[in-house]
Design an enzyme around this catalytic site. Structure first.
Site, PDB file in Angstrom:
ATOM      1  N   ASP A 162       0.854  -1.191   0.000  1.00 15.34           N
ATOM      2  CA  ASP A 162       0.000   0.000   0.000  1.00 15.34           C
ATOM      3  C   ASP A 162       0.892   1.244   0.000  1.00 15.34           C
ATOM      4  O   ASP A 162       1.912   1.308   0.696  1.00 15.34           O
ATOM      5  CB  ASP A 162      -0.912  -0.019   1.237  1.00 15.34           C
ATOM      6  CG  ASP A 162      -2.083   0.943   1.094  1.00 15.34           C
ATOM      7  OD1 ASP A 162      -3.227   0.456   1.018  1.00 15.34           O
ATOM      8  OD2 ASP A 162      -1.858   2.166   1.063  1.00 15.34           O
ATOM      9  N   ASN A 213     -12.822  -3.027   2.939  1.00 13.35           N
ATOM     10  CA  ASN A 213     -13.724  -1.878   3.043  1.00 13.35           C
ATOM     11  C   ASN A 213     -14.708  -1.959   1.879  1.00 13.35           C
ATOM     12  O   ASN A 213     -14.295  -2.143   0.732  1.00 13.35           O
ATOM     13  CB  ASN A 213     -12.938  -0.567   2.964  1.00 13.35           C
ATOM     14  CG  ASN A 213     -11.999  -0.395   4.143  1.00 13.35           C
ATOM     15  OD1 ASN A 213     -12.321  -0.778   5.259  1.00 13.35           O
ATOM     16  ND2 ASN A 213     -10.820   0.163   3.898  1.00 13.35           N
ATOM     17  N   GLN A 222     -13.958   2.905   1.591  1.00  7.17           N
ATOM     18  CA  GLN A 222     -13.440   2.329   0.348  1.00  7.17           C
ATOM     19  C   GLN A 222     -13.184   3.471  -0.623  1.00  7.17           C
ATOM     20  O   GLN A 222     -14.065   4.317  -0.842  1.00  7.17           O
ATOM     21  CB  GLN A 222     -14.428   1.323  -0.268  1.00  7.17           C
ATOM     22  CG  GLN A 222     -13.831   0.630  -1.495  1.00  7.17           C
ATOM     23  CD  GLN A 222     -14.744  -0.417  -2.124  1.00  7.17           C
ATOM     24  OE1 GLN A 222     -15.896  -0.604  -1.708  1.00  7.17           O
ATOM     25  NE2 GLN A 222     -14.241  -1.094  -3.136  1.00  7.17           N
ATOM     26  N   SER A 223     -11.988   3.511  -1.174  1.00  4.45           N
ATOM     27  CA  SER A 223     -11.629   4.592  -2.092  1.00  4.45           C
ATOM     28  C   SER A 223     -11.283   4.067  -3.479  1.00  4.45           C
ATOM     29  O   SER A 223     -11.297   4.829  -4.447  1.00  4.45           O
ATOM     30  CB  SER A 223     -10.448   5.397  -1.531  1.00  4.45           C
ATOM     31  OG  SER A 223      -9.332   4.554  -1.332  1.00  4.45           O
ATOM     32  N   VAL A 224     -10.945   2.788  -3.585  1.00  3.81           N
ATOM     33  CA  VAL A 224     -10.650   2.183  -4.882  1.00  3.81           C
ATOM     34  C   VAL A 224     -11.673   1.067  -5.096  1.00  3.81           C
ATOM     35  O   VAL A 224     -11.734   0.120  -4.294  1.00  3.81           O
ATOM     36  CB  VAL A 224      -9.215   1.627  -4.947  1.00  3.81           C
ATOM     37  CG1 VAL A 224      -8.956   0.980  -6.303  1.00  3.81           C
ATOM     38  CG2 VAL A 224      -8.184   2.734  -4.683  1.00  3.81           C
ATOM     39  N   HIS A 258     -10.373  -5.666  -3.164  1.00  6.43           N
ATOM     40  CA  HIS A 258      -9.038  -5.828  -2.600  1.00  6.43           C
ATOM     41  C   HIS A 258      -9.128  -6.185  -1.127  1.00  6.43           C
ATOM     42  O   HIS A 258     -10.095  -5.854  -0.453  1.00  6.43           O
ATOM     43  CB  HIS A 258      -8.185  -4.568  -2.781  1.00  6.43           C
ATOM     44  CG  HIS A 258      -8.804  -3.314  -2.238  1.00  6.43           C
ATOM     45  ND1 HIS A 258      -9.748  -2.592  -2.926  1.00  6.43           N
ATOM     46  CD2 HIS A 258      -8.609  -2.644  -1.072  1.00  6.43           C
ATOM     47  CE1 HIS A 258     -10.105  -1.536  -2.221  1.00  6.43           C
ATOM     48  NE2 HIS A 258      -9.433  -1.542  -1.077  1.00  6.43           N
ATOM     49  N   HIS A 296      -6.911  -5.715   2.347  1.00  9.16           N
ATOM     50  CA  HIS A 296      -5.761  -5.153   3.051  1.00  9.16           C
ATOM     51  C   HIS A 296      -5.220  -6.247   3.977  1.00  9.16           C
ATOM     52  O   HIS A 296      -5.984  -6.818   4.755  1.00  9.16           O
ATOM     53  CB  HIS A 296      -6.168  -3.977   3.939  1.00  9.16           C
ATOM     54  CG  HIS A 296      -6.708  -2.786   3.219  1.00  9.16           C
ATOM     55  ND1 HIS A 296      -5.945  -1.670   2.975  1.00  9.16           N
ATOM     56  CD2 HIS A 296      -7.934  -2.525   2.698  1.00  9.16           C
ATOM     57  CE1 HIS A 296      -6.693  -0.755   2.343  1.00  9.16           C
ATOM     58  NE2 HIS A 296      -7.902  -1.246   2.178  1.00  9.16           N
TER      59      HIS A 296
HETATM   60  P1  AMP Z   1      -9.621   1.343   0.275  1.00  7.01           P
HETATM   61  O1  AMP Z   1      -9.648   2.678   0.988  1.00  7.01           O
HETATM   62  O2  AMP Z   1     -10.073   0.191   1.123  1.00  7.01           O
HETATM   63  O3  AMP Z   1     -10.355   1.431  -1.041  1.00  7.01           O
HETATM   64  O4  AMP Z   1      -8.097   1.033  -0.010  1.00  7.01           O
HETATM   65  C1  AMP Z   1      -7.428   1.527  -1.115  1.00  7.01           C
HETATM   66  C2  AMP Z   1      -5.974   1.569  -0.752  1.00  7.01           C
HETATM   67  O5  AMP Z   1      -5.242   1.684  -1.945  1.00  7.01           O
HETATM   68  C3  AMP Z   1      -5.555   2.715   0.160  1.00  7.01           C
HETATM   69  O6  AMP Z   1      -5.022   2.193   1.371  1.00  7.01           O
HETATM   70  C4  AMP Z   1      -4.510   3.473  -0.667  1.00  7.01           C
HETATM   71  O7  AMP Z   1      -3.435   3.921   0.127  1.00  7.01           O
HETATM   72  C5  AMP Z   1      -4.071   2.399  -1.651  1.00  7.01           C
HETATM   73  N1  AMP Z   1      -3.564   2.874  -2.924  1.00  7.01           N
HETATM   74  C6  AMP Z   1      -4.142   3.778  -3.744  1.00  7.01           C
HETATM   75  N2  AMP Z   1      -3.396   3.920  -4.862  1.00  7.01           N
HETATM   76  C7  AMP Z   1      -2.344   3.081  -4.735  1.00  7.01           C
HETATM   77  C8  AMP Z   1      -1.224   2.773  -5.546  1.00  7.01           C
HETATM   78  N3  AMP Z   1      -1.031   3.347  -6.737  1.00  7.01           N
HETATM   79  N4  AMP Z   1      -0.335   1.854  -5.093  1.00  7.01           N
HETATM   80  C9  AMP Z   1      -0.503   1.270  -3.894  1.00  7.01           C
HETATM   81  N5  AMP Z   1      -1.552   1.516  -3.076  1.00  7.01           N
HETATM   82  C10 AMP Z   1      -2.449   2.417  -3.492  1.00  7.01           C
END
Ligand code: AMP
Length: 116
Positions: free
Chosen positions: A32, A89, A96-98, A102, A104
């Site tokens: 991450d 998430n 959740q942001s992506v 996934h 963690h």
């Molecule tokens: P979530 O908030 O559960 O969607 O987790 C998304 C995670 O992706 C966050 O912890 C970010 O720090 C991580 N993240 C976003 N972009 C990248 C990237 N290019 N490489 C590695 N981790 C990333």
């Protein structure tokens, strides 16, 4: 299958660099960018679906390999003995942001419960 706007799909294709620690035919695992623990690895399925629940419904055959990869990463990172936390998430309200499924994998420090 890939989503052109998805940052994790771009990692899968190599268009965005990542610190990849493990990969197999179903999954890729990488560190991450903003680690929340000494070990913080994201394990993602190669199949683009927005979250783990969607993966279970639409591609159930990808779920067991995802969990097996989590365990393999924990062993490889040396946190299987001390313990690790796996977090999914789901939804913006859960941070959740992506929106590519996934897991963690967090370890290397004591984990509190309940989480914040
Ligand atoms: P979530 O908030 O559960 O969607 O987790 C998304 C995670 O992706 C966050 O912890 C970010 O720090 C991580 N993240 C976003 N972009 C990248 C990237 N290019 N490489 C590695 N981790 C990333």
């Amino acid at each position: 299958m890939a989503d052109a706007d998805c940052i994790f799909c771009k990692i899968l294709t190599g268009d965005i660099p990542a610190d990849v620690v493990r990969e197999d035919e179903h999954t890729v695992a990488f560190r991450d960018l903003e680690p929340q623990a000494p070990t913080h690895v994201l394990v993602i399925p190669r199949r683009h679906l927005p979250d783990v629940g969607s993966l279970a419904l639409e591609a159930p055959e990808e779920v067991a390999p995802l969990f097996a990869a989590v365990r393999a990463v924990a062993e490889q990172e040396g946190i299987d003995g001390s313990g690790y936390r796996s977090v999914f998430n789901t939804g913006a309200g859960a941070q959740q942001s992506v929106f590519h499924a996934h897991v963690h994998v967090l370890g290397g420090r004591a984990m509190t419960w309940p989480p914040g």
